[in-house]
Scaffold this motif. Structure first.
Motif, PDB file in Angstrom:
ATOM      1  N   SER A 136       0.815  -1.218   0.000  1.00  8.97           N
ATOM      2  CA  SER A 136       0.000   0.000   0.000  1.00  8.97           C
ATOM      3  C   SER A 136       0.847   1.265   0.000  1.00  8.97           C
ATOM      4  CB  SER A 136      -0.936   0.009   1.216  1.00  8.97           C
ATOM      5  OG  SER A 136      -0.190   0.014   2.421  1.00  8.97           O
ATOM      6  N   ARG A 137       2.143   1.134   0.224  1.00 10.58           N
ATOM      7  CA  ARG A 137       3.035   2.299   0.145  1.00 10.58           C
ATOM      8  C   ARG A 137       3.495   2.556  -1.280  1.00 10.58           C
ATOM      9  NH1 ARG A 137       7.086  -0.282   4.394  1.00 10.58           N
ATOM     10  NH2 ARG A 137       6.628  -1.952   2.888  1.00 10.58           N
ATOM     11  N   ASP A 138       3.254   1.607  -2.164  1.00 10.56           N
ATOM     12  CA  ASP A 138       3.663   1.716  -3.571  1.00 10.56           C
ATOM     13  C   ASP A 138       2.439   1.437  -4.432  1.00 10.56           C
ATOM     14  OD1 ASP A 138       4.966   1.777  -5.990  1.00 10.56           O
ATOM     15  OD2 ASP A 138       5.824  -0.228  -5.784  1.00 10.56           O
ATOM     16  N   CYS A 139       1.736   2.483  -4.790  1.00 11.98           N
ATOM     17  CA  CYS A 139       0.460   2.343  -5.502  1.00 11.98           C
ATOM     18  C   CYS A 139       0.487   3.121  -6.817  1.00 11.98           C
ATOM     19  CB  CYS A 139      -0.690   2.844  -4.628  1.00 11.98           C
ATOM     20  SG  CYS A 139      -0.965   1.843  -3.165  1.00 11.98           S
ATOM     21  N   PRO A 140       1.030   2.518  -7.874  1.00  7.74           N
ATOM     22  CA  PRO A 140       1.042   3.193  -9.169  1.00  7.74           C
ATOM     23  C   PRO A 140      -0.378   3.500  -9.643  1.00  7.74           C
ATOM     24  CG  PRO A 140       2.460   1.251  -9.179  1.00  7.74           C
ATOM     25  CD  PRO A 140       1.662   1.189  -7.923  1.00  7.74           C
ATOM     26  N   GLU A 141      -0.516   4.555 -10.388  1.00  7.65           N
ATOM     27  CA  GLU A 141      -1.824   4.944 -10.902  1.00  7.65           C
ATOM     28  C   GLU A 141      -2.404   3.832 -11.777  1.00  7.65           C
ATOM     29  OE1 GLU A 141      -3.869   8.833 -13.121  1.00  7.65           O
ATOM     30  OE2 GLU A 141      -1.684   8.646 -12.950  1.00  7.65           O
ATOM     31  N   HIS A 142      -3.672   3.542 -11.577  1.00  5.91           N
ATOM     32  CA  HIS A 142      -4.439   2.544 -12.335  1.00  5.91           C
ATOM     33  C   HIS A 142      -4.046   1.092 -12.007  1.00  5.91           C
ATOM     34  CE1 HIS A 142      -6.038   5.918 -14.432  1.00  5.91           C
ATOM     35  NE2 HIS A 142      -4.922   6.184 -15.098  1.00  5.91           N
ATOM     36  N   ALA A 143      -3.263   0.873 -10.960  1.00  5.48           N
ATOM     37  CA  ALA A 143      -2.866  -0.486 -10.591  1.00  5.48           C
ATOM     38  C   ALA A 143      -3.996  -1.197  -9.843  1.00  5.48           C
ATOM     39  CB  ALA A 143      -1.609  -0.450  -9.723  1.00  5.48           C
ATOM     40  N   ILE A 144      -3.821  -2.507  -9.655  1.00  6.65           N
ATOM     41  CA  ILE A 144      -4.722  -3.310  -8.837  1.00  6.65           C
ATOM     42  C   ILE A 144      -3.973  -3.672  -7.554  1.00  6.65           C
ATOM     43  CG2 ILE A 144      -6.125  -5.398  -8.683  1.00  6.65           C
ATOM     44  CD1 ILE A 144      -6.123  -5.514 -11.740  1.00  6.65           C
ATOM     45  N   PHE A 145      -4.571  -3.358  -6.409  1.00  2.00           N
ATOM     46  CA  PHE A 145      -3.972  -3.672  -5.119  1.00  2.00           C
ATOM     47  C   PHE A 145      -4.504  -5.012  -4.617  1.00  2.00           C
ATOM     48  CE2 PHE A 145      -4.411  -3.463  -0.395  1.00  2.00           C
ATOM     49  CZ  PHE A 145      -3.056  -3.504  -0.087  1.00  2.00           C
ATOM     50  N   PHE A 146      -3.586  -5.923  -4.283  1.00  5.42           N
ATOM     51  CA  PHE A 146      -3.952  -7.214  -3.704  1.00  5.42           C
ATOM     52  C   PHE A 146      -3.659  -7.173  -2.204  1.00  5.42           C
ATOM     53  CE2 PHE A 146      -4.000  -8.316  -8.077  1.00  5.42           C
ATOM     54  CZ  PHE A 146      -4.798  -9.444  -8.204  1.00  5.42           C
ATOM     55  N   ALA A 147      -4.706  -7.295  -1.409  1.00  3.71           N
ATOM     56  CA  ALA A 147      -4.609  -7.129   0.042  1.00  3.71           C
ATOM     57  C   ALA A 147      -4.173  -8.434   0.711  1.00  3.71           C
ATOM     58  CB  ALA A 147      -5.946  -6.650   0.601  1.00  3.71           C
ATOM     59  N   LEU A 148      -2.892  -8.730   0.618  1.00  3.29           N
ATOM     60  CA  LEU A 148      -2.360  -9.955   1.213  1.00  3.29           C
ATOM     61  C   LEU A 148      -2.269  -9.847   2.729  1.00  3.29           C
ATOM     62  CD1 LEU A 148       0.530 -10.675  -1.311  1.00  3.29           C
ATOM     63  CD2 LEU A 148      -1.716 -11.780  -1.228  1.00  3.29           C
ATOM     64  N   LYS A 149      -2.272 -10.999   3.376  1.00  2.00           N
ATOM     65  CA  LYS A 149      -2.147 -11.059   4.828  1.00  2.00           C
ATOM     66  C   LYS A 149      -0.805 -11.677   5.206  1.00  2.00           C
ATOM     67  CE  LYS A 149      -7.107 -11.799   5.564  1.00  2.00           C
ATOM     68  NZ  LYS A 149      -8.133 -12.789   5.974  1.00  2.00           N
ATOM     69  N   GLY A 150      -0.299 -11.257   6.362  1.00  2.00           N
ATOM     70  CA  GLY A 150       0.905 -11.847   6.922  1.00  2.00           C
ATOM     71  C   GLY A 150       0.692 -12.147   8.379  1.00  2.00           C
ATOM     72  N   ASP A 151       1.743 -12.626   9.035  1.00  2.00           N
ATOM     73  CA  ASP A 151       1.629 -12.955  10.456  1.00  2.00           C
ATOM     74  C   ASP A 151       1.326 -11.726  11.303  1.00  2.00           C
ATOM     75  OD1 ASP A 151       2.139 -15.605   9.902  1.00  2.00           O
ATOM     76  OD2 ASP A 151       4.301 -15.410  10.235  1.00  2.00           O
ATOM     77  N   LYS A 152       1.817 -10.569  10.846  1.00  2.00           N
ATOM     78  CA  LYS A 152       1.687  -9.358  11.655  1.00  2.00           C
ATOM     79  C   LYS A 152       0.938  -8.227  10.949  1.00  2.00           C
ATOM     80  CE  LYS A 152       5.975 -10.350  14.182  1.00  2.00           C
ATOM     81  NZ  LYS A 152       7.325  -9.863  14.558  1.00  2.00           N
ATOM     82  N   PHE A 153       0.313  -8.514   9.818  1.00  2.01           N
ATOM     83  CA  PHE A 153      -0.425  -7.455   9.135  1.00  2.01           C
ATOM     84  C   PHE A 153      -1.601  -8.046   8.375  1.00  2.01           C
ATOM     85  CE2 PHE A 153       2.616  -8.952   6.018  1.00  2.01           C
ATOM     86  CZ  PHE A 153       1.878  -8.993   4.849  1.00  2.01           C
ATOM     87  N   ASN A 154      -2.580  -7.205   8.101  1.00  2.68           N
ATOM     88  CA  ASN A 154      -3.764  -7.582   7.323  1.00  2.68           C
ATOM     89  C   ASN A 154      -3.921  -6.574   6.205  1.00  2.68           C
ATOM     90  OD1 ASN A 154      -6.261  -8.173   6.254  1.00  2.68           O
ATOM     91  ND2 ASN A 154      -7.323  -8.316   8.205  1.00  2.68           N
ATOM     92  N   GLY A 155      -3.575  -6.981   4.984  1.00  2.68           N
ATOM     93  CA  GLY A 155      -3.627  -6.075   3.851  1.00  2.68           C
ATOM     94  C   GLY A 155      -5.002  -5.485   3.596  1.00  2.68           C
ATOM     95  N   ASN A 156      -6.061  -6.174   4.036  1.00  5.93           N
ATOM     96  CA  ASN A 156      -7.405  -5.640   3.845  1.00  5.93           C
ATOM     97  C   ASN A 156      -7.552  -4.251   4.462  1.00  5.93           C
ATOM     98  OD1 ASN A 156      -9.314  -7.935   2.701  1.00  5.93           O
ATOM     99  ND2 ASN A 156      -7.908  -8.916   4.137  1.00  5.93           N
ATOM    100  N   ALA A 157      -6.868  -4.036   5.575  1.00  3.60           N
ATOM    101  CA  ALA A 157      -6.984  -2.762   6.282  1.00  3.60           C
ATOM    102  C   ALA A 157      -6.373  -1.610   5.491  1.00  3.60           C
ATOM    103  CB  ALA A 157      -6.312  -2.870   7.648  1.00  3.60           C
ATOM    104  N   TYR A 158      -5.580  -1.935   4.462  1.00  3.08           N
ATOM    105  CA  TYR A 158      -4.907  -0.897   3.683  1.00  3.08           C
ATOM    106  C   TYR A 158      -5.548  -0.698   2.307  1.00  3.08           C
ATOM    107  CZ  TYR A 158      -1.398  -1.580   7.288  1.00  3.08           C
ATOM    108  OH  TYR A 158      -0.764  -1.672   8.496  1.00  3.08           O
ATOM    109  N   ALA A 159      -6.616  -1.431   2.035  1.00  2.00           N
ATOM    110  CA  ALA A 159      -7.242  -1.358   0.709  1.00  2.00           C
ATOM    111  C   ALA A 159      -7.761   0.040   0.406  1.00  2.00           C
ATOM    112  CB  ALA A 159      -8.366  -2.380   0.613  1.00  2.00           C
ATOM    113  N   LYS A 160      -8.449   0.643   1.352  1.00  4.90           N
ATOM    114  CA  LYS A 160      -8.994   1.985   1.125  1.00  4.90           C
ATOM    115  C   LYS A 160      -7.876   2.973   0.820  1.00  4.90           C
ATOM    116  CE  LYS A 160     -11.727   5.653   3.317  1.00  4.90           C
ATOM    117  NZ  LYS A 160     -12.462   6.073   4.543  1.00  4.90           N
ATOM    118  N   GLY A 161      -6.798   2.908   1.581  1.00  5.40           N
ATOM    119  CA  GLY A 161      -5.677   3.806   1.347  1.00  5.40           C
ATOM    120  C   GLY A 161      -5.048   3.593  -0.018  1.00  5.40           C
ATOM    121  N   ALA A 162      -4.973   2.327  -0.472  1.00  2.57           N
ATOM    122  CA  ALA A 162      -4.399   2.039  -1.792  1.00  2.57           C
ATOM    123  C   ALA A 162      -5.240   2.680  -2.892  1.00  2.57           C
ATOM    124  CB  ALA A 162      -4.302   0.536  -1.994  1.00  2.57           C
ATOM    125  N   LEU A 163      -6.548   2.617  -2.760  1.00  7.09           N
ATOM    126  CA  LEU A 163      -7.432   3.249  -3.746  1.00  7.09           C
ATOM    127  C   LEU A 163      -7.268   4.761  -3.725  1.00  7.09           C
ATOM    128  CD1 LEU A 163     -10.639   1.083  -3.199  1.00  7.09           C
ATOM    129  CD2 LEU A 163      -9.096   1.007  -5.168  1.00  7.09           C
TER     130      LEU A 163
END
Length: 441
Positions: free
Chosen positions: A32-59
């Protein structure tokens, strides 16, 4: 295949429909810190993070779509969210779909040691004649492999895809995504034994690449000198290379020198490389074999191998104001450690020293394997031995060896007793941070 649900349209999208979206937006990001214009963000999960929580920011930062697998993170009424069962599986299936759609010829690369260097050499050789996509760095896992495949374009004529493994089934999972036409296992050795359970488990897992090639009628490039690989390659068409066979090989090589850089010959062509270590001859011969198979001219093969300069703490030579360093600090296992020490013993220098970090993920055999390294060090002519990590602290070390709990303790010693005019081998598992040492030496 998982069901994809668009919140507003309330219609089911299969993977082909998702692929149509990707074709219009062929850039993906998982950061979510690297969001090129018109890209698709995939909200992956890890042991210590949940990418879903960053989806809005990526958009908000410029992505056109966000693929999520937790519905509560979708903004009501926003069609840019794509809800799926599992984001990682979706990423992998999308990559496989793209790979099939383009039909690019792919060479799959795996092995215990040398796979990244071999992949880089193969790509350098093939790039002399073709437009080649290849794995960048060590993006060789369940996330990195699909990200590599999704960078394929119709302009790419060949792809070289590296696949890593630390548990049984890892390679099967990756080859089912990649569907390689050709394969190469560089070697099999003692690494990640905690995950594999045994050396036999390593062989079975790496052999999953051969299993796929066998099922689908492809070809493999094999080091004819390796008994373990020869033991599992039955039923597959092979293209062979090596140093010792007395029968016909596609490429036959001979070591000329390695003090310190590899100098070798293949099929009568002499090549001076920038690679440290006699063990790299197998990697170079693999690249020459694959280049020859794909009709790259011999002179171009040689120049590509000669021109390759290693990086990322892999077999690098560095001269500082005080010392000559051989840096192989990206990773370490019993097989690669022994090879590095064997090669270091061949290097001619007035003063020689080793700084070794412990080897990780060896499970029940960890003490035994670290003792073997200590025993080997005892047979070598060295002016200094520095060992880092609790595993080395538990073994019977050679006389004069100095043990340190961590790399910071070793750095403190260097600060007060800095070596001068010494050739130093630096090697250890990445977790020991031995790569921090060069700036001190």
């Amino acid at each position: 295949m998982p069901v994809f649900l668009c919140r507003l349209a309330v219609k089911i999208m299969d993977i082909q429909q998702i692929y149509q979206i990707f074709k219009k937006h062929p850039v993906i990001t998982t950061d979510s810190r690297d969001c090129p214009e018109h890209a698709i963000f995939f909200a992956l999960k890890g042991d210590k993070f949940n990418g879903n929580a960053y989806a809005k920011g990526a958009l908000e930062k410029g992505c056109d779509y966000a693929v999520i697998d937790e519905q509560q993170y979708a903004e009501e009424g926003d069609e840019r969210y794509i809800l799926v069962d599992n984001v990682l599986i979706t990423l992998q299936q999308l990559a496989n779909c793209h790979r099939k759609a383009l039909g690019t010829t792919i060479v799959g690369v795996t092995g215990t040691n040398g796979k990244t260097t071999t992949k880089e050499l193969i790509a350098a050789v093939l790039s002399k004649k073709y437009n080649v996509l290849y794995t960048k760095g060590n993006l060789n896992n369940q996330i990195g492999v699909p990200k590599t495949l999704l960078q394929l374009t119709p302009q790419h004529e060949l792809a070289v895809v590296e696949m890593g493994a630390s548990h049984p089934g890892d390679i099967k999972e990756l080859v089912d995504i990649v569907e390689p036409d050709f394969g190469i296992i560089t070697n099999v050795g003692k690494a990640h034994l905690l995950g594999f359970g045994s050396f036999e488990g390593v062989i079975r897992t790496k052999g999953e690449l051969y299993d796929f090639i066998r099922e689908h009628g492809g070809k493999v490039f094999i080091n004819d000198d390796n008994p373990y690989l020869n033991g599992i390659v039955g039923g597959i068409e092979t293209v062979r290379y090596g140093q010792n066979a007395d029968h016909e090989l596609a490429v036959k090589g001979k070591l000329i020198d390695c003090s310190p850089f590899l100098h070798f010959e293949w099929n009568g062509h002499e090549v001076q490389t920038s690679l440290i270590g006699a063990y790299n001859i197998d990697n170079a011969l693999a690249a020459a074999t694959i280049g020859k198979f794909f009709n790259v001219p011999d002179d171009d093969i040689s120049s590509a191998i000669a021109g390759y300069v290693p990086s990322n703490n892999r077999s690098q030579l560095m001269k500082t104001a005080s010392n000559t360093l051989i840096i192989d600090a990206y990773n370490a296992n019993p097989t690669s450690m022994e090879a590095a020490l064997n090669n270091f013993s061949l290097i001619k220098a007035q003063k020689k020293m080793v700084m070794l970090g412990q080897m990780g993920e060896l499970g029940e055999v960890s003490h035994e394997e670290h003792q073997k390294i200590a025993d080997k060090l005892a047979t070598m002519k060295l002016d200094g031995i520095c060992l880092v990590g609790e595993e080395f602290q538990k073994v019977n070390c050679p006389e004069g060896a100095r043990c340190f709990a961590n790399v910071d303790e070793l750095k403190q010693m260097i600060g007060s007793e800095k070596p001068e005019g010494t050739t130093i081998l630096i090697k250890g598992s990445n977790s020991t941070h031995m790569f921090e040492l060069p700036e001190c030496l």
